[in-house]
Design an enzyme around this catalytic site. Sequence first.
Site, PDB file in Angstrom:
ATOM      1  N   ASP A 117       0.104-114.409 -23.580  1.00 19.08           N
ATOM      2  CA  ASP A 117      -0.084-115.392 -24.635  1.00 19.08           C
ATOM      3  C   ASP A 117      -1.402-116.138 -24.492  1.00 19.08           C
ATOM      4  O   ASP A 117      -2.094-116.034 -23.481  1.00 19.08           O
ATOM      5  CB  ASP A 117       1.069-116.410 -24.606  1.00 19.08           C
ATOM      6  CG  ASP A 117       2.412-115.759 -24.843  1.00 19.08           C
ATOM      7  OD1 ASP A 117       2.494-114.840 -25.683  1.00 19.08           O
ATOM      8  OD2 ASP A 117       3.393-116.161 -24.183  1.00 19.08           O
ATOM      9  N   TYR A 167       4.893-112.314 -12.197  1.00 23.65           N
ATOM     10  CA  TYR A 167       4.066-113.433 -12.648  1.00 23.65           C
ATOM     11  C   TYR A 167       4.066-114.515 -11.572  1.00 23.65           C
ATOM     12  O   TYR A 167       5.034-114.641 -10.815  1.00 23.65           O
ATOM     13  CB  TYR A 167       4.622-114.043 -13.933  1.00 23.65           C
ATOM     14  CG  TYR A 167       4.456-113.199 -15.172  1.00 23.65           C
ATOM     15  CD1 TYR A 167       3.345-113.363 -15.997  1.00 23.65           C
ATOM     16  CD2 TYR A 167       5.408-112.249 -15.528  1.00 23.65           C
ATOM     17  CE1 TYR A 167       3.195-112.603 -17.146  1.00 23.65           C
ATOM     18  CE2 TYR A 167       5.264-111.481 -16.672  1.00 23.65           C
ATOM     19  CZ  TYR A 167       4.154-111.670 -17.479  1.00 23.65           C
ATOM     20  OH  TYR A 167       4.012-110.909 -18.619  1.00 23.65           O
TER      21      TYR A 167
END
Length: 240
Positions: free
Chosen positions: A51, A109
């Site tokens: 994003d 992540y």
Amino acid sequence: MRYKAIFSYDGTNYSGYQKQINQLGIQTVIEKAFRLMTQIDIETFASSRTDKGVHALHQVLHFDSDIELTSDQWVDALNKRLPTDIRLMKVTPVKDNFHARHSAKSKRYIYKIAKQPSTVFRGNHELYVKHFDIDLVKNHLHTIVGTHDFSGFSPNKEHKPPIKTIYSFDCKETKTHYIFSIHGNSFLRYMVRIIMGNVIAVATNKKPQNQLEILLETKNRELSAKTADAKGLYLKHIYY
């Protein structure tokens, strides 16, 4: 011939990875560099569409080309044509059935929370949280490990299957940061940032210590805390 490329980027100046019509995506910049180098339009396919504002330490893409070059030749030529906030690290030939996204087995992540207010040089790459108490949340991270319905952790407007498997979720503390690491088979949109938003809410006494369990049980997105800022999130690794 199909190639696999590993690259990293600072997502601060981009509206996410995917190419877009009215905003600048990282994919657009990379494909422009390929065109400048080869004078050919080369389509790329990435493992993950990060994003706006999210960074990547190890992103993967694949592309097809009849041009035969070594990894160093690809890397040198493309990095000369890329801005310094996008860096190609390695290019290797792969089998024709390799797909950067579909062949991926899992992703990791990390999220960086700073212990002190951010400097001008670090403000886009970490999140400083005042009165963050790791002791309130560290024993509850394991709650989301396993296979669960994560409907409470994503708006999921794409209506993707909400059942995901998280292999690990832990936190490493350094002198300057709390670094959270989450490894799973795949993730819904905003899922990691929403998980971290709730972790932050627990660690700052804004949500109960069993907040992660509440969201798993109720699957109610409305009970979630605010989504964590993108700037603290990094795509750490793609596993194949």
